[in-house]
Design a protein around this motif. Sequence first.
Motif, PDB file in Angstrom:
ATOM      1  N   MET A   1     -10.854  17.913  -1.385  1.00 49.40           N
ATOM      2  CA  MET A   1     -10.220  19.239  -1.385  1.00 49.40           C
ATOM      3  C   MET A   1     -10.922  20.253  -2.288  1.00 49.40           C
ATOM      4  O   MET A   1     -10.494  21.408  -2.348  1.00 49.40           O
TER       5      MET A   1
ATOM      6  N   TRP B   1       2.123  26.490   1.519  1.00 48.43           N
ATOM      7  CA  TRP B   1       0.744  26.180   1.125  1.00 48.43           C
ATOM      8  C   TRP B   1       0.230  24.997   1.927  1.00 48.43           C
ATOM      9  O   TRP B   1      -0.847  25.043   2.539  1.00 48.43           O
ATOM     10  N   LEU B   2       1.064  23.926   1.989  1.00 42.80           N
ATOM     11  CA  LEU B   2       0.645  22.693   2.641  1.00 42.80           C
ATOM     12  C   LEU B   2       0.694  22.848   4.162  1.00 42.80           C
ATOM     13  O   LEU B   2      -0.279  22.570   4.869  1.00 42.80           O
TER      14      LEU B   2
ATOM     15  N   TRP C   1      -2.783  21.975   5.707  1.00 42.49           N
ATOM     16  CA  TRP C   1      -2.817  21.015   6.815  1.00 42.49           C
ATOM     17  C   TRP C   1      -3.566  21.556   8.039  1.00 42.49           C
ATOM     18  O   TRP C   1      -4.373  20.818   8.630  1.00 42.49           O
TER      19      TRP C   1
ATOM     20  N   GLU D   1      -7.095  21.149   7.141  1.00 41.09           N
ATOM     21  CA  GLU D   1      -7.488  19.732   7.134  1.00 41.09           C
ATOM     22  C   GLU D   1      -7.651  19.183   8.557  1.00 41.09           C
ATOM     23  O   GLU D   1      -8.418  18.251   8.782  1.00 41.09           O
TER      24      GLU D   1
ATOM     25  N   MET E   1      -6.782  10.036  -3.116  1.00 41.25           N
ATOM     26  CA  MET E   1      -6.081   9.801  -1.854  1.00 41.25           C
ATOM     27  C   MET E   1      -6.533  10.882  -0.876  1.00 41.25           C
ATOM     28  O   MET E   1      -6.305  12.060  -1.103  1.00 41.25           O
TER      29      MET E   1
ATOM     30  N   PHE F   1      -8.807  11.517   3.274  1.00 43.65           N
ATOM     31  CA  PHE F   1      -9.206  11.061   4.607  1.00 43.65           C
ATOM     32  C   PHE F   1     -10.710  10.758   4.611  1.00 43.65           C
ATOM     33  O   PHE F   1     -11.408  11.132   3.688  1.00 43.65           O
TER      34      PHE F   1
ATOM     35  N   ILE G   1      -0.104   9.362   6.588  1.00 43.20           N
ATOM     36  CA  ILE G   1       1.038  10.254   6.853  1.00 43.20           C
ATOM     37  C   ILE G   1       1.638   9.827   8.189  1.00 43.20           C
ATOM     38  O   ILE G   1       1.002   9.945   9.226  1.00 43.20           O
TER      39      ILE G   1
ATOM     40  N   HIS H   1       1.605   8.728   1.869  1.00 42.43           N
ATOM     41  CA  HIS H   1       1.579  10.065   1.255  1.00 42.43           C
ATOM     42  C   HIS H   1       2.775  10.360   0.353  1.00 42.43           C
ATOM     43  O   HIS H   1       2.600  10.715  -0.809  1.00 42.43           O
TER      44      HIS H   1
ATOM     45  N   HIS I   1       2.816  10.008  -3.666  1.00 41.85           N
ATOM     46  CA  HIS I   1       3.458  11.154  -4.327  1.00 41.85           C
ATOM     47  C   HIS I   1       4.963  10.870  -4.395  1.00 41.85           C
ATOM     48  O   HIS I   1       5.537  10.435  -3.397  1.00 41.85           O
TER      49      HIS I   1
ATOM     50  N   GLU J   1       7.868  15.328  -6.104  1.00 41.57           N
ATOM     51  CA  GLU J   1       7.068  16.451  -6.593  1.00 41.57           C
ATOM     52  C   GLU J   1       7.895  17.735  -6.613  1.00 41.57           C
ATOM     53  O   GLU J   1       7.749  18.551  -7.514  1.00 41.57           O
TER      54      GLU J   1
ATOM     55  N   SER K   1      -1.072  21.513 -11.470  1.00 43.82           N
ATOM     56  CA  SER K   1      -0.609  21.619 -10.087  1.00 43.82           C
ATOM     57  C   SER K   1       0.891  21.932 -10.049  1.00 43.82           C
ATOM     58  O   SER K   1       1.337  22.793  -9.290  1.00 43.82           O
TER      59      SER K   1
ATOM     60  N   LEU L   1       2.070  25.459  -8.313  1.00 43.03           N
ATOM     61  CA  LEU L   1       2.914  25.469  -7.120  1.00 43.03           C
ATOM     62  C   LEU L   1       4.390  25.654  -7.488  1.00 43.03           C
ATOM     63  O   LEU L   1       5.267  25.543  -6.644  1.00 43.03           O
TER      64      LEU L   1
HETATM   65  O1  NOS Z   1       0.452  18.345  -4.373  1.00 43.12           O
HETATM   66  C1  NOS Z   1       0.435  17.819  -3.262  1.00 43.12           C
HETATM   67  N1  NOS Z   1       1.591  17.409  -2.673  1.00 43.12           N
HETATM   68  C2  NOS Z   1       1.631  16.842  -1.456  1.00 43.12           C
HETATM   69  N2  NOS Z   1       0.543  16.655  -0.720  1.00 43.12           N
HETATM   70  C3  NOS Z   1      -0.632  17.033  -1.245  1.00 43.12           C
HETATM   71  C4  NOS Z   1      -0.750  17.608  -2.503  1.00 43.12           C
HETATM   72  N3  NOS Z   1      -2.042  17.878  -2.730  1.00 43.12           N
HETATM   73  C5  NOS Z   1      -2.708  17.468  -1.647  1.00 43.12           C
HETATM   74  N4  NOS Z   1      -1.854  16.968  -0.746  1.00 43.12           N
HETATM   75  C6  NOS Z   1      -2.135  16.424   0.577  1.00 43.12           C
HETATM   76  O2  NOS Z   1      -2.079  15.015   0.530  1.00 43.12           O
HETATM   77  C7  NOS Z   1      -2.877  14.493   1.570  1.00 43.12           C
HETATM   78  C8  NOS Z   1      -3.764  13.438   0.946  1.00 43.12           C
HETATM   79  O3  NOS Z   1      -4.094  12.426   1.782  1.00 43.12           O
HETATM   80  C9  NOS Z   1      -3.653  15.665   2.155  1.00 43.12           C
HETATM   81  O4  NOS Z   1      -3.070  16.088   3.356  1.00 43.12           O
HETATM   82  C10 NOS Z   1      -3.515  16.715   1.080  1.00 43.12           C
HETATM   83  O5  NOS Z   1      -3.621  18.042   1.540  1.00 43.12           O
END
Ligand code: NOS
Length: 434
Positions: free
Chosen positions: A68, A83-84, A89, A92, A122, A124, A147, A184, A211, A214, A273, A277
């Motif tokens: 990233m 954002w995601l 996404w 990505e 973590m 791809f 995912i 994920h 994760h 969060e 982070s 965010l």
């Molecule tokens: O802070 C975050 N929270 C959730 N997902 C995240 C964060 N940062 C990156 N990714 C996502 O986690 C996946 C990794 O395999 C990716 O899709 C990435 O964009």
Amino acid sequence: MADIIIKNGNVLTMDPELGDLKNGVVVIDDGSIVEVAESTEATADTVIDARGGVVMPGFVNTHTHAGMTLFRGYADDLPLASWLQDHIWPAEAELTASDVVAGTNLACLEMIKSGTVAFADMYFFMEEVGKVVESSGLRAALSYGMIELGDAEKGKNELKKGKGFVNEWNGKADGRISAMYGPHAPNTCSKDFLIKVKEQAVADNAKIHIHVLETEAELNQMKEQYGMCSVNMLDSIDFFGPDVLAAHCVWLSDGDMDILANNNVNISHNPVSNMKLASGVAPVTKLLDRDANVCLGTDGCASNNNLDMFDEMKTATLLQKVDTMDPTALPARKVLEMATINGAKALDIKGGMLRKGYNADVIIVDMNRSHLTPLFDVPSQLVYSAGGSDVRTSIVNGKVLMDDHKVLCMDEQKIIDDAKEAASDLVSRVDAKN
Ligand SMILES: O=c1[nH]cnc2c1ncn2[C@@H]1O[C@H](CO)[C@@H](O)[C@H]1O
Ligand SMILES: [Zn+2]
């Protein structure tokens, strides 16, 4: 004859038994530290004069998405969900293996230059990531980010990919690379899927990187879906143990903290982070009071926007101080432990300290600089005043990766050029699609 002697340094061993040596030597042979002392009789092929510098264990960055780095500054100042889902996404979805190679090379370069010796990733295209890490000389715990989104068929494929990666890469690069399972998050992977992941991880003797809590949105979603939070749900399926690396852990109740601490879960705190965010403030001091293993991570460069563990340490301590309204919270040495010893423990690395028999993962930080003068207390200076570019020398597994600011194992300019090109091509493809 040893391989390397580092002499004349102010040695911050981080080893509670040995303590610090104002003027000491570190002797390295065959990838390991063989002596840490005031002086030595040993001779070596390479002698590094660390005069004016601090010799210390390199940092362990316990939560990254190295690829990233290509999204550094791409979608800033947005809430996490948008954002995601609306930016990261879709971008990505256009990522190719060669983009991830370019991004991971850039990440490895930045980490070497700023004193990180090991990281937990973590992402791809992890086979490509593995190859980049192997040639970079760094140490890493890598996981393919699975995912599943509640789709059983997709889940099967994701687990197969995760397993393929674990089986091929665990222990590779002379043991510098370990492979983990990377589901994920509890709100992007179903309970059934997480049960299967845990079973497979236990069968393969591999660790798990995930994760956890969060955001408040995750907490609410989990309560709605399962009638309980992520920690309780994961605990109900016996997911937790010292084999689990849980990133973020922001929205914890006192009971959740007890569960994580009692199960010896490794918690990767990512303050930059979480602030960027606006995810919230992780209860780090309360977790440490419970003797939980809390380590530090930067997260990916799209939510940080760098991989500098000095920034992360300073932010971690300042955030705890203001959150608890207690200026004594999370003192400098404690946050240094999180960035070294605790991180090494989380990744099961014999590192994080300069001690005989431990990995020769050593950095030298140049203290002969205006912003690091005068020098009363080394941990304070490192945490509150220093930055990644103060790192002069970096050694991983007994190999010098950077000598006096010159990176030896990578072509710095080519990596920068390749990353620029990959990022601009990628964004053009994304723009054309959307
Ligand atoms: O802070 C975050 N929270 C959730 N997902 C995240 C964060 N940062 C990156 N990714 C996502 O986690 C996946 C990794 O395999 C990716 O899709 C990435 O964009
Ligand atoms: Zn992350």
